[in-house]
Scaffold this motif. Structure first.
Motif, PDB file in Angstrom:
ATOM      1  N   CYS A 194       0.996  -1.312  -0.009  1.00 22.27           N
ATOM      2  CA  CYS A 194       0.052  -0.215  -0.186  1.00 22.27           C
ATOM      3  C   CYS A 194       0.948   1.379   0.162  1.00 22.27           C
ATOM      4  N   LEU A 196       1.652  11.930  -1.448  1.00 23.67           N
ATOM      5  CA  LEU A 196       1.024  13.226  -0.825  1.00 23.67           C
ATOM      6  C   LEU A 196       1.234  14.495  -1.701  1.00 23.67           C
ATOM      7  N   ILE A 197       0.199  15.333  -1.847  1.00 29.37           N
ATOM      8  CA  ILE A 197       0.303  16.349  -2.678  1.00 29.37           C
ATOM      9  C   ILE A 197      -0.047  17.710  -1.740  1.00 29.37           C
ATOM     10  N   ASN A 229       0.975  20.159   1.669  1.00 31.29           N
ATOM     11  CA  ASN A 229       1.727  19.915   2.753  1.00 31.29           C
ATOM     12  C   ASN A 229       0.178  19.912   3.861  1.00 31.29           C
ATOM     13  N   GLN A 230      -0.805  19.876   3.375  1.00 36.24           N
ATOM     14  CA  GLN A 230      -2.043  19.764   4.473  1.00 36.24           C
ATOM     15  C   GLN A 230      -2.697  18.361   4.337  1.00 36.24           C
ATOM     16  N   ALA A 231      -2.291  17.673   3.367  1.00 36.29           N
ATOM     17  CA  ALA A 231      -3.113  16.420   3.246  1.00 36.29           C
ATOM     18  C   ALA A 231      -2.579  15.375   4.176  1.00 36.29           C
ATOM     19  N   GLU A 232      -3.274  14.437   4.599  1.00 35.31           N
ATOM     20  CA  GLU A 232      -3.098  13.455   5.532  1.00 35.31           C
ATOM     21  C   GLU A 232      -3.123  11.970   4.804  1.00 35.31           C
ATOM     22  N   ALA A 233      -2.017  11.182   4.903  1.00 35.39           N
ATOM     23  CA  ALA A 233      -1.969   9.768   4.550  1.00 35.39           C
ATOM     24  C   ALA A 233      -1.977   9.009   5.664  1.00 35.39           C
ATOM     25  N   ASN A 234      -2.644   7.941   6.014  1.00 40.17           N
ATOM     26  CA  ASN A 234      -2.573   7.183   7.158  1.00 40.17           C
ATOM     27  C   ASN A 234      -2.494   5.575   6.544  1.00 40.17           C
ATOM     28  N   THR A 235      -1.815   4.720   7.348  1.00 43.64           N
ATOM     29  CA  THR A 235      -1.804   3.366   6.936  1.00 43.64           C
ATOM     30  C   THR A 235      -1.746   2.564   8.018  1.00 43.64           C
ATOM     31  N   TYR A 236      -2.865   1.518   8.106  1.00 45.55           N
ATOM     32  CA  TYR A 236      -3.200   0.791   9.293  1.00 45.55           C
ATOM     33  C   TYR A 236      -3.164  -0.612   8.857  1.00 45.55           C
ATOM     34  N   SER A 291       4.713   2.434   1.320  1.00 40.34           N
ATOM     35  CA  SER A 291       5.667   3.630   1.278  1.00 40.34           C
ATOM     36  C   SER A 291       4.766   4.721   0.997  1.00 40.34           C
ATOM     37  N   THR A 292       5.502   6.019   1.614  1.00 44.21           N
ATOM     38  CA  THR A 292       4.605   7.201   1.466  1.00 44.21           C
ATOM     39  C   THR A 292       5.591   8.217   0.812  1.00 44.21           C
ATOM     40  N   LYS A 346       6.139  11.923  -1.711  1.00 42.19           N
ATOM     41  CA  LYS A 346       5.567  12.610  -2.626  1.00 42.19           C
ATOM     42  C   LYS A 346       6.133  12.719  -4.194  1.00 42.19           C
TER      43      LYS A 346
END
Lengths: 388, 480
Positions: free
Chosen positions: B390, B394-395, B397-404, B421-422, B424
């Motif tokens: 998964c 991120l596009i 600097n206000q967006a959030e990406a979470n991985t669980y 991986s996360t 930009k």
């Protein structure tokens, strides 16, 4: 050491909320056993000081027994200083509060019990190597609260050894405040013989340019919960976390880690390994929190689980919360058994099957054990793997 | 144009399906109670077993708590303020399309789903659902030649009550969760697919869901049964007009695959996502689950989630049959104040079961995009394998990406691998492309498209019209 006698009995203490994610998988029966333990009097301390291995070169050993003040201030090595009780009060919860713990059950339990406090300061520009041994209280609950302040540009090697043989329980909450440019190599050997319980919270705050490495082995507890929680106060620091969890028989061992970056340019490298035998249960939960301020964070987390028998159970849950956009965060997790091919290769070179297995396991553990401070091979009576 | 401007332009194309069709609808009064459920059931002339199913679900729903574990954070929904049944007037299923209100046909044509004989998409059979009812199902007769049943659930209840009674609620029980229970009590329409033994469905089947009324909830129910040795590919598309109120969409999808059967279920979800400040938009709270009952059966979910104010869904596979296979391919793109909490559950029960999870999340603006998944290997799932990947992009600097990603294993002879991986959009790659004479916008677009490729490749070619909504977002194919 200052026992606080004002605490009420913990018998009536409520159980953790099983609906919360961090307690969902924990065997509540085993938690009840802790609550039912009474808190021991001083003389019931298990004393195994005669069986302790030799002290490593250029290091100092402190044995933390309940209610016994056997630390001779004059004998403390250069660069170490005891922190007074009033100062401990001033600093306590500082790093814990930075990690938003309002209703942490482990801390509540620790606060409710007759907690011993103990604090040390590693003074500026000094290099100190210390071994702290925390023996169990036979068939009783032992609660400790520890504080370490590692001042600017100092170098601190710390090896903690926590043991248990009887139906005892440890509740250890420690805080470490690491100032700028300080380097800490922290190892923890937490090994029991299957009956005791361990609840250990390790809360650490790091200033910029500090380097904190925490390596630990979690083995043989009826129930264990090790919670390394690190906050990089302004980022720009380096953190290594390396955990080895060896779960056997019907034990339930867990690690709940949380790393928060409160500033840019932080680094993290985390490796968590587990070996699971018999019907044991191994749990790992790893939170990495990268808020918007933490641009250019570089964080890697890897979890590896080795199932050695049919009935073992593994739960692993990385949790990445990322808001900053200019970051590199990776994580990986694997669950597997011993590689047939590796075994076959070793056997084809003339190794017995059991020897081949042992060799692979030894290699598996080496990734973690190599990073411990203060020659842990001295403690090989706890686990022969320590001789690498 | 700077990089950020280009990105902003790409991800914030206006919503082109936001128009409202002016058509006379029949609505029942607001609110939910036993009488409403009896009324819905009566309107649909349902057999007693179904009314009982609904009433039981309702009783269980009252006692269920609305889940809050995902910490999605939306204002409380007033379930008494929703209309649970709305239908275009006089829409008793027409024998031929000529009898259908031209306004409706035009609506679907505007959405790129022509229902007229002459204009029909070749080789795709469409079931068009408008608010609570199915308007038309194309190619029914042709499908019937092979014994394939493709019709609305309401029709299936009348024509094939045995199949409905046997399978409805067998994968997602009526009390499975809060929203599934609500759906079981008030579900209005949806699609029913039955592929008989040994039949490979000759064409793609597709359902098109349109929410038109602002105060109506949509509670559709889809049931797909693939008998031994059969296979089917099913596509689902969704749009809604722009309202500044939030509309609830709580669907349930159940898939059943018997021995050697295979079901491929693709979704392009493009419900209205609200305006830039997060006002309005659809709450998309969906329960989708497939049950690989038979040996060597296979269920594959692919989804492209670009719409909805909040998406909350985890298309899952229960891998019971020996050597059964589950797949999940997902792209979730969020912008402005959208929230997407999506992922999958792969429950390995049978031996030698395999699952693959590929999830790509792209978060822009102030949005929140989470992957939440479970891989569970039961004690009998000897020799099972899972691979999960998964990635998040991120596009801004206000967006959030979470991985669980959650893994639970009770079996030694397994192999579970997860990686994630996360990152930009890399400046270097962007610079490289630009140095080759590719414009900024195209370069970003290419990179986003490359990022999603593994998933987009899974979408059936015939999904052309729906992939169009992707094009609108310029995720794919703008570079000639």
């Amino acid at each position: 050491m200052n026992p606080q006698n004002t605490q009420e009995k913990i018998d009536s203490f409520s159980l953790p909320d099983r609906k919360s994610e961090s307690w969902r998988k924990i065997d509540i029966k085993r938690i009840k056993q802790i609550i039912n333990l009474s808190e021991g009097e001083e003389e019931e301390e298990g004393d195994n000081s005669n069986n302790l291995p030799v002290i490593a070169d250029n290091s100092f050993r402190i044995i933390l027994r309940t209610g016994v003040n056997d630390i001779d201030i004059n004998k403390l090595p250069e660069g170490l200083e005891l922190i007074t009780t009033s100062e401990i009060r001033e600093y306590i919860n500082q790093s814990i509060n930075k990690l938003d713990h309002k209703d942490d059950w482990g801390i509540k339990l620790n606060n409710k019990a007759k907690t011993q406090t103990f604090g040390l300061r590693i003074k500026k520009n000094n290099k100190v190597s210390l071994e702290i041994v925390i023996p169990e209280k036979i068939n009783k609950l032992k609660a400790m609260r520890l504080l370490f302040i590692v001042e600017e540009s100092s170098k601190f090697n710390l090896l903690e050894v926590i043991t248990g043989e009887t139906y005892s329980a440890h509740s250890v909450v420690s805080e470490m405040i690491i100032k700028e440019n300080a380097i800490v190599n922290h190892g923890m050997i937490a090994v029991s013989k299957g009956k005791s319980t361990l609840l250990a919270k390790r809360s650490v705050s790091q200033e910029i340019n500090s380097n904190y490495s925490f390596s630990f082995i979690n083995q043989g507890w009826n129930l264990s919960r090790i919670e390394p929680e690190i906050v990089q106060l302004k980022g720009q620091a380096t953190t290594y976390l390396r955990g080895l969890q060896i779960a056997q028989e019907n034990q339930q061992l867990s690690t709940f880690s949380k790393i928060k970056f409160n500033g840019p340019d932080g680094n993290l490298n985390q490796l968590q390994k587990s070996m699971i035998e018999n019907s044991a249960h191994s749990i790992f939960n790893g939170i990495i929190d990268v808020p918007q301020i933490a641009q250019r964070t570089n964080a890697a987390q890897l979890t590896k689980n080795l199932l050695l028998t049919e009935k073992g159970q593994v739960d692993t849950k990385p949790e990445l919360r990322i808001i900053a956009d200019d970051v590199k965060c990776t994580h990986g997790a694997t669950i597997s058994e011993l590689e047939e091919e590796e075994l076959f290769y070793l056997q084809s070179r003339g190794l017995k099957s059991s020897d081949a297995t042992n060799l692979i396991i030894k290699g598996y553990a080496k990734d973690i054990l190599d990073y411990f401070p203060l020659k842990i091979s001295r403690w090989s009576s706890l686990n022969p793997l320590f001789i690498q | 144009m700077s990089k950020n401007d280009a990105v902003a332009e790409i991800v914030s194309k206006p919503y082109k399906y936001g128009f409202l069709t002016d058509i006379e609808t029949e609505k029942i009064e607001k609110g939910i109670n036993e009488n409403i459920i009896r009324l819905i059931s009566k309107k649909k002339k349902e057999p007693p077993f179904l009314l009982e199913f609904r009433l039981k679900a309702y009783k269980q729903w009252i006692n269920l708590k609305e889940p809050d574990w995902a910490e999605i954070g939306y204002p409380p929904i007033n379930y008494q303020d929703i209309i649970y049944y709305a239908a275009p007037k006089d829409i008793e299923k027409k024998k031929s399309l000529e009898e259908v209100d031209p306004e409706l046909l035009e609506t679907f044509e505007k959405l790129g789903i022509p229902l007229n004989e002459q204009k029909r998409l070749s080789n795709v059979a469409v079931d068009a659902v408008f608010d609570s009812v199915s308007i038309a199902t194309t190619f029914k007769e042709k499908l019937a030649e092979d014994g394939v049943i493709f019709c609305s659930i309401a029709e299936a209840v009348q024509s094939y009550p045995d199949l409905i009674e046997k399978y409805l609620g067998s994968v997602v029980p009526k009390n499975d969760n809060f929203f599934a229970a609500l759906n079981s009590a008030v579900f209005s329409d949806g699609s029913f697919v039955y592929i008989p033994k040994g039949v490979k469905c000759p064409m793609e089947l597709s359902s098109y869901f349109r929410i038109n009324s602002g105060d109506t909830g949509q509670f559709e129910r889809t049931l797909i049964i693939a008998e031994e040795g059969s296979s089917v590919s099913y596509l689902e598309g969704c749009t809604a007009p722009m309202f500044d109120t939030n509309t609830l969409h709580a669907a349930v999808v159940e898939l059943i695959a018997l021995d050697d059967a295979s079901i491929k279920y693709s979704t392009v979800q493009n419900w209205y996502s609200g305006n830039e400040d997060g006002k309005g938009g659809i709450y998309n709270f969906v329960t989708k689950r497939g049950h690989c009952r038979g040996k060597k059966s296979k269920i594959s979910w692919s989804q492209v989630e670009t719409g909805s104010a909040i998406t909350w869904k985890y298309p899952s596979c229960i891998l019971q049959g020996e050597e059964s296979i589950g797949e999940f391919y997902s792209v979730a793109l969020t912008n402005n104040k959208q929230i997407a909490d999506t992922g999958t559950k792969m429950i390995h029960i049978g031996p030698k079961t395999k699952s693959t999870i590929i999830s790509k999340g792209i978060s822009a603006g102030y949005s929140k995009n989470s992957y939440r998944g479970l891989v569970q290997i039961g004690s009998k799932a000897k020799g099972s394998k899972n691979y999960s990947q998964c990635d998040s992009l991120l596009i801004g600097n206000q967006a959030e990406a979470n991985t669980y990603p959650y893994i639970n294993s009770r079996q030694l002879k397994t192999n579970v691998e997860h990686e994630a991986s996360t990152s930009k959009i890399s400046e270097e790659q962007l610079f490289y492309l630009q140095s080759r004479g590719i414009s900024n916008e195209e370069a970003v677009s290419m990179m986003v498209s490359g990022f999603c490729r593994e998933v987009l490749n899974q979408l059936p070619l015939e999904f052309a019209s729906e992939a169009d909504s992707l094009m609108a977002l310029k995720l794919e194919g703008t570079v000639g």
